[in-house]
Design a protein around this motif. Structure first.
Motif, PDB file in Angstrom:
ATOM      1  N   ILE A  85      36.739 167.074  -1.479  1.00 62.37           N
ATOM      2  CA  ILE A  85      37.645 166.453  -2.449  1.00 62.37           C
ATOM      3  C   ILE A  85      38.815 165.780  -1.747  1.00 62.37           C
ATOM      4  N   GLN A  86      39.369 166.439  -0.722  1.00 60.82           N
ATOM      5  CA  GLN A  86      40.500 165.845  -0.006  1.00 60.82           C
ATOM      6  C   GLN A  86      40.096 164.548   0.680  1.00 60.82           C
ATOM      7  N   GLY A  87      38.902 164.532   1.268  1.00 58.43           N
ATOM      8  CA  GLY A  87      38.421 163.317   1.911  1.00 58.43           C
ATOM      9  C   GLY A  87      38.242 162.179   0.923  1.00 58.43           C
ATOM     10  N   ILE A  88      37.728 162.501  -0.257  1.00 55.50           N
ATOM     11  CA  ILE A  88      37.542 161.483  -1.299  1.00 55.50           C
ATOM     12  C   ILE A  88      38.890 160.968  -1.790  1.00 55.50           C
ATOM     13  N   ILE A  89      39.844 161.866  -1.982  1.00 56.38           N
ATOM     14  CA  ILE A  89      41.183 161.463  -2.429  1.00 56.38           C
ATOM     15  C   ILE A  89      41.830 160.527  -1.409  1.00 56.38           C
ATOM     16  N   ASN A  90      41.771 160.916  -0.133  1.00 64.53           N
ATOM     17  CA  ASN A  90      42.416 160.113   0.916  1.00 64.53           C
ATOM     18  C   ASN A  90      41.833 158.707   0.992  1.00 64.53           C
ATOM     19  N   ARG A  91      40.505 158.632   0.980  1.00 63.46           N
ATOM     20  CA  ARG A  91      39.866 157.320   1.142  1.00 63.46           C
ATOM     21  C   ARG A  91      40.010 156.471  -0.117  1.00 63.46           C
ATOM     22  N   SER A  92      39.948 157.092  -1.277  1.00 68.50           N
ATOM     23  CA  SER A  92      40.125 156.352  -2.534  1.00 68.50           C
ATOM     24  C   SER A  92      41.511 155.723  -2.590  1.00 68.50           C
ATOM     25  N   LYS A  93      42.499 156.494  -2.176  1.00 70.09           N
ATOM     26  CA  LYS A  93      43.873 155.984  -2.173  1.00 70.09           C
ATOM     27  C   LYS A  93      44.016 154.811  -1.214  1.00 70.09           C
ATOM     28  N   ALA A  94      43.389 154.924  -0.038  1.00 67.33           N
ATOM     29  CA  ALA A  94      43.475 153.847   0.951  1.00 67.33           C
ATOM     30  C   ALA A  94      42.837 152.561   0.440  1.00 67.33           C
ATOM     31  N   LEU A  95      41.823 152.693  -0.414  1.00 65.48           N
ATOM     32  CA  LEU A  95      41.123 151.525  -0.950  1.00 65.48           C
ATOM     33  C   LEU A  95      41.640 151.119  -2.331  1.00 65.48           C
ATOM     34  N   ASN A  96      42.747 151.732  -2.735  1.00 65.95           N
ATOM     35  CA  ASN A  96      43.421 151.376  -3.999  1.00 65.95           C
ATOM     36  C   ASN A  96      42.592 151.677  -5.245  1.00 65.95           C
ATOM     37  N   TYR A  97      41.817 152.748  -5.188  1.00 70.02           N
ATOM     38  CA  TYR A  97      41.097 153.194  -6.375  1.00 70.02           C
ATOM     39  C   TYR A  97      41.861 154.326  -7.052  1.00 70.02           C
ATOM     40  N   LEU A 290      32.457 187.968  14.723  1.00 67.07           N
ATOM     41  CA  LEU A 290      32.684 186.599  14.263  1.00 67.07           C
ATOM     42  C   LEU A 290      31.367 185.823  14.304  1.00 67.07           C
ATOM     43  N   LEU A 291      31.152 184.995  13.278  1.00 69.57           N
ATOM     44  CA  LEU A 291      29.842 184.368  13.078  1.00 69.57           C
ATOM     45  C   LEU A 291      29.684 183.052  13.839  1.00 69.57           C
ATOM     46  N   THR A 292      28.606 182.956  14.608  1.00 75.78           N
ATOM     47  CA  THR A 292      28.196 181.679  15.202  1.00 75.78           C
ATOM     48  C   THR A 292      27.655 180.785  14.090  1.00 75.78           C
ATOM     49  N   THR A 293      28.074 179.522  14.076  1.00 76.33           N
ATOM     50  CA  THR A 293      27.721 178.673  12.941  1.00 76.33           C
ATOM     51  C   THR A 293      27.771 177.199  13.330  1.00 76.33           C
ATOM     52  N   ILE A 294      27.528 176.345  12.353  1.00 77.18           N
ATOM     53  CA  ILE A 294      27.662 174.894  12.509  1.00 77.18           C
ATOM     54  C   ILE A 294      28.853 174.430  11.678  1.00 77.18           C
ATOM     55  N   ASP A 295      29.783 173.754  12.329  1.00 77.12           N
ATOM     56  CA  ASP A 295      30.920 173.180  11.608  1.00 77.12           C
ATOM     57  C   ASP A 295      30.514 171.828  11.030  1.00 77.12           C
ATOM     58  N   VAL A 296      30.720 171.670   9.737  1.00 71.73           N
ATOM     59  CA  VAL A 296      30.335 170.442   9.038  1.00 71.73           C
ATOM     60  C   VAL A 296      31.563 169.539   8.897  1.00 71.73           C
ATOM     61  N   PRO A 297      31.484 168.268   9.320  1.00 75.42           N
ATOM     62  CA  PRO A 297      32.630 167.353   9.209  1.00 75.42           C
ATOM     63  C   PRO A 297      32.802 166.871   7.769  1.00 75.42           C
ATOM     64  N   LYS A 298      33.285 167.760   6.929  1.00 83.71           N
ATOM     65  CA  LYS A 298      33.286 167.525   5.483  1.00 83.71           C
ATOM     66  C   LYS A 298      34.151 166.338   5.068  1.00 83.71           C
ATOM     67  N   ILE A 299      35.325 166.213   5.671  1.00 83.52           N
ATOM     68  CA  ILE A 299      36.207 165.099   5.297  1.00 83.52           C
ATOM     69  C   ILE A 299      35.586 163.766   5.702  1.00 83.52           C
ATOM     70  N   ASP A 300      34.980 163.711   6.884  1.00 85.60           N
ATOM     71  CA  ASP A 300      34.310 162.477   7.324  1.00 85.60           C
ATOM     72  C   ASP A 300      33.162 162.113   6.385  1.00 85.60           C
ATOM     73  N   ILE A 301      32.403 163.117   5.972  1.00 84.50           N
ATOM     74  CA  ILE A 301      31.284 162.879   5.059  1.00 84.50           C
ATOM     75  C   ILE A 301      31.796 162.313   3.736  1.00 84.50           C
ATOM     76  N   ALA A 302      32.856 162.923   3.211  1.00 78.74           N
ATOM     77  CA  ALA A 302      33.409 162.480   1.926  1.00 78.74           C
ATOM     78  C   ALA A 302      33.967 161.065   2.012  1.00 78.74           C
ATOM     79  N   GLN A 303      34.665 160.763   3.095  1.00 82.04           N
ATOM     80  CA  GLN A 303      35.221 159.421   3.253  1.00 82.04           C
ATOM     81  C   GLN A 303      34.118 158.379   3.386  1.00 82.04           C
ATOM     82  N   SER A 304      33.036 158.733   4.048  1.00 86.76           N
ATOM     83  CA  SER A 304      31.899 157.817   4.162  1.00 86.76           C
ATOM     84  C   SER A 304      31.291 157.533   2.792  1.00 86.76           C
ATOM     85  N   ALA A 305      31.274 158.546   1.930  1.00 81.82           N
ATOM     86  CA  ALA A 305      30.745 158.356   0.576  1.00 81.82           C
ATOM     87  C   ALA A 305      31.577 157.329  -0.192  1.00 81.82           C
ATOM     88  N   VAL A 306      32.896 157.401  -0.041  1.00 82.25           N
ATOM     89  CA  VAL A 306      33.773 156.440  -0.726  1.00 82.25           C
ATOM     90  C   VAL A 306      33.563 155.034  -0.159  1.00 82.25           C
TER      91      VAL A 306
END
Length: 346
Positions: A85-97, A290-306
């Motif tokens: 959601i934060q990624g979508i908000i940031n990119r939407s604002k930058a594109l004046n939506y 502590l759990l070994t895992t994969i970090d997902v670039p969520k903000i980048d993914i959301a901004q790409s969607a916008v």
């Protein structure tokens, strides 16, 4: 030339500039000099270009969070979704939506479709984590630009933006192989979400790539909700079966439940069994080990969607569908370690 069909590509060719330059000028954005802007506007006027009213006046887009069953989209994943959601908000604002956010829990898709069509947005981004193929086919009939976030069905003619699930599983398998594990099991989810399907298929693919033989008894199917994961995994462990030396879990919630079940049956992690997950949830840092895992670039993914939605709104080239899959990053932690017992080696 038919003036009703004049588009940015036609104007760009006539002016000898890029489509993006024409877009900047016709949308009154900075970045193009006065003389060139004047030239492009004159060409557009002479060619009879008419800006899409939706582009000119209706700068509203919507993000729809659709929960179909709650096995994946639940309280555990709220922080995960917050980054989207934060990624979508940031990119939407930058594109004046102007962005509107709506949340639907177990509602009929037809009701959602009717509401969205009534609102007449410029475009929408749909969180498709829990949507099945038939759901996406139905929602894609909405007559406006749509991007589906956090899902991918390869045979559907839609815009998809998600994590690169195949690459994530490759990283996890490679990590365990490098630690010396030769018998690796899969803890799968009862939910057939597209991301989880891809992770399952990729697991078998990359075991084969690394010449690891899979044993059918090393497949565990559990619920995605923590308490039920513990219960389901406990059922498998109750027969004192011979276990693999490592387990790949299709998400972190399942991995945390699996660790709890293993501890309940006196397994030491990672001495007896290494456990890895996917998503890098904040809860990963509050369990032992502590759990070994994969970090997902969520903000980048959301901004790409916008960005993809913005281009679709402006150009509406329905014959071109974009698939954007962004790589995650392996985060090695304490739940995975070198194989020190050869009993599970083949």
């Amino acid at each position: 030339m038919n003036k009703s069909k004049v588009n940015l590509i036609d104007i760009a060719k006539k002016a000898g500039v890029s489509i993006s330059t024409v877009s900047l000028v016709l949308n009154n954005k900075n970045g193009v000099g006065n003389e060139l802007s004047k030239k492009i506007n004159e060409i557009a006027l002479n060619m009879g270009y008419k800006q899409n009213k939706k582009n000119a006046k209706n700068k509203r887009i919507a993000f729809l969070k659709i929960e179909r069953h709650g096995r994946i989209i639940n309280e555990t994943h709220n922080v995960f979704l917050a980054d989207y959601i934060q990624g979508i908000i940031n990119r939407s604002k930058a594109l004046n939506y102007k962005l509107e956010i709506s949340s639907y829990s177990k509602e009929q898709l037809n009701s959602i479709k009717l509401y969205v069509e009534k609102e007449n947005y410029s475009g929408i981004i749909i969180l498709a984590t829990e949507l099945y193929e038939e759901d996406i086919i139905f929602l894609s009939s909405i007559n406006m630009p749509i991007v589906f976030l956090d899902a991918y069905y390869p045979y559907l003619k839609c815009h998809f933006v998600t994590m690169n699930n195949e690459n994530s599983i490759f990283q996890l398998v490679e990590h365990l192989v490098e630690l010396g594990h030769k018998r690796i099991g899969l803890v799968d989810s009862k939910s057939n979400a597209s991301n989880l399907i891809i992770r399952r298929e990729s697991f078998y693919k990359y075991l084969n790539y690394f010449n690891i033989t899979f044993q059918d008894t090393d497949y565990f199917l559990v619920d995605s909700i923590y308490d039920k994961t513990v219960e389901d995994m406990g059922y498998y462990l109750s027969d004192n079966r011979d276990m693999p030396s490592a387990l790949i879990c299709v998400n972190d919630t399942i991995a945390i439940g699996v660790i709890k079940a293993l501890k309940n049956h006196n397994y030491n992690i990672p001495k007896d069994i290494s456990v890895v997950g996917h998503d890098n949830l904040p809860t990963d840092l509050f369990i032992e080990p502590l759990l070994t895992t994969i970090d997902v670039p969520k903000i980048d993914i959301a901004q790409s969607a916008v960005d993809i939605l913005d281009k679709e709104i402006r150009y509406r080239q329905k014959e071109h569908f974009k698939i954007c899959a962004i790589n995650g990053t392996l985060i090695p932690r304490e739940s995975s370690d070198k194989l020190i017992d050869n009993k599970n080696s083949i």
